[in-house]
Design a protein around this motif. Structure first.
Motif, PDB file in Angstrom:
ATOM      1  N   UNK A 111      -5.707 -21.473  48.285  1.00  0.00           N
ATOM      2  CA  UNK A 111      -5.353 -20.702  49.472  1.00  0.00           C
ATOM      3  C   UNK A 111      -4.152 -21.317  50.184  1.00  0.00           C
ATOM      4  N   UNK A 112      -4.180 -22.636  50.371  1.00  0.00           N
ATOM      5  CA  UNK A 112      -3.100 -23.316  51.083  1.00  0.00           C
ATOM      6  C   UNK A 112      -1.795 -23.259  50.299  1.00  0.00           C
ATOM      7  N   UNK A 142     -12.173 -16.159  50.974  1.00  0.00           N
ATOM      8  CA  UNK A 142     -10.916 -16.786  51.389  1.00  0.00           C
ATOM      9  C   UNK A 142      -9.714 -16.285  50.590  1.00  0.00           C
ATOM     10  N   UNK A 143      -9.924 -15.992  49.318  1.00  0.00           N
ATOM     11  CA  UNK A 143      -8.794 -15.694  48.440  1.00  0.00           C
ATOM     12  C   UNK A 143      -8.556 -14.198  48.221  1.00  0.00           C
ATOM     13  N   UNK A 144      -9.486 -13.365  48.669  1.00  0.00           N
ATOM     14  CA  UNK A 144      -9.318 -11.916  48.492  1.00  0.00           C
ATOM     15  C   UNK A 144      -8.011 -11.404  49.105  1.00  0.00           C
ATOM     16  N   UNK A 145      -7.622 -11.855  50.318  1.00  0.00           N
ATOM     17  CA  UNK A 145      -6.363 -11.357  50.889  1.00  0.00           C
ATOM     18  C   UNK A 145      -5.141 -11.723  50.059  1.00  0.00           C
ATOM     19  N   UNK A 146      -5.282 -12.717  49.189  1.00  0.00           N
ATOM     20  CA  UNK A 146      -4.170 -13.148  48.340  1.00  0.00           C
ATOM     21  C   UNK A 146      -4.195 -12.482  46.971  1.00  0.00           C
ATOM     22  N   UNK A 147      -5.189 -11.618  46.767  1.00  0.00           N
ATOM     23  CA  UNK A 147      -5.289 -10.914  45.490  1.00  0.00           C
ATOM     24  C   UNK A 147      -5.734 -11.801  44.342  1.00  0.00           C
TER      25      UNK A 147
END
Length: 266
Positions: A111-112, A142-147
């Motif tokens: 994520x970061x 946490x990672x869904x918004x980043x696809x």
């Protein structure tokens, strides 16, 4: 939030040994107000040894709010150094770095790194995996918004075959506490985080060895494996990387009190 409330809560936390009692008191009071939970109950759980992050439902990592839950490894601040090393390497990869966050826990590292790359105008292909169901659920949030896709399973086993030989950056925050040292860890970690996220076997490098054994098959030519270790383990870790045909180096940060071992596929 009144000063009296903060002082009262901080006093209870300080007696329990919380070093940053006032800061924690403010966070717990905010959490109680936001969620409607009873502040006395939150304080009692914290005093009993429950990690602050599990009570809040999030941990701060490189300026991000990372969702965590009970039974999920809490990202350590020192591990920000691993992300910084990965970011420096990613800046030389074009057009789109392929990143895998292995033993991902909450997905904080991926994520970061992805967030930093996107902020720089770069695209990233991110995947993550962990063996703990609670961690996978957390990482997916946490990672869904980043696809990003998050897989459940043991190390590389759940990853899609399409990633084999394509990974530019393999972030693997493997457990590296020697088994005999688990009992000496703070109760917050020892009693509330999964042992699979802490126990690295007799010398702390068992999971590291397993990752290194398969890493060359998943790394792209010139791809990098980054793993956190203790300073004492770094020498043996570089030998393990070299034996598997990877170019090894060690990065250390006095600021973060962190050591990262990096293996590069020629």
């Amino acid at each position: 939030m009144s000063g009296v409330e903060v002082a009262e809560v901080a006093a209870q936390l300080r007696v329990a040994g919380c070093v940053f009692a006032e800061q924690e008191a403010r966070l717990l009071i905010d959490a109680a107000e936001e969620t409607g939970r009873d502040i006395d109950g939150l304080v009692a759980e914290r005093v009993s040894g429950m990690p602050l992050e599990h009570l809040l439902g999030w941990a701060e990592f490189r300026g991000l709010r990372v969702a965590v839950g009970q039974g999920v490894f809490v990202p350590r601040q020192r591990t920000a150094f691993l992300v910084e090393e990965a970011l420096a390497l990613a800046n030389a990869i074009e057009p789109t770095p392929v990143v895998v966050d292995l033993c991902c826990g909450s997905g904080a590292l991926g994520m970061a790194l992805a967030t930093a790359l996107i902020a720089q105008g770069q695209t990233v292909e991110l995947s993550a995996a962990d063996i703990e169901p609670a961690a996978v659920e957390c990482a997916r949030r946490n990672l869904a918004p980043l696809g990003a896709a998050v897989y459940e399973g043991d190390l590389f086993a759940p990853l899609p075959a399409a990633l084999r030989g394509r990974v530019d950056l393999l972030l693997a925050n493997t457990p590296y506490v020697p088994s005999d040292h688990i009992a000496d860890m703070p109760p917050e970690a020892r009693d509330h985080e999964p042992r699979t996220a802490l126990d690295g076997g007799a010398d702390g490098l068992d999971i590291f060895r397993r990752v290194v054994a398969d890493a060359p098959d998943w790394l792209a030519p010139g791809g990098h494996l980054l793993v956190e270790s203790s300073p004492e383990q770094a020498i043996v870790a570089t030998e393990i990387l070299t034996e598997r045909g990877l170019l090894a180096r060690v990065a250390e940060s006095e600021e973060h009190y962190a050591t990262v071992v990096i293996g590069t596929r020629p």
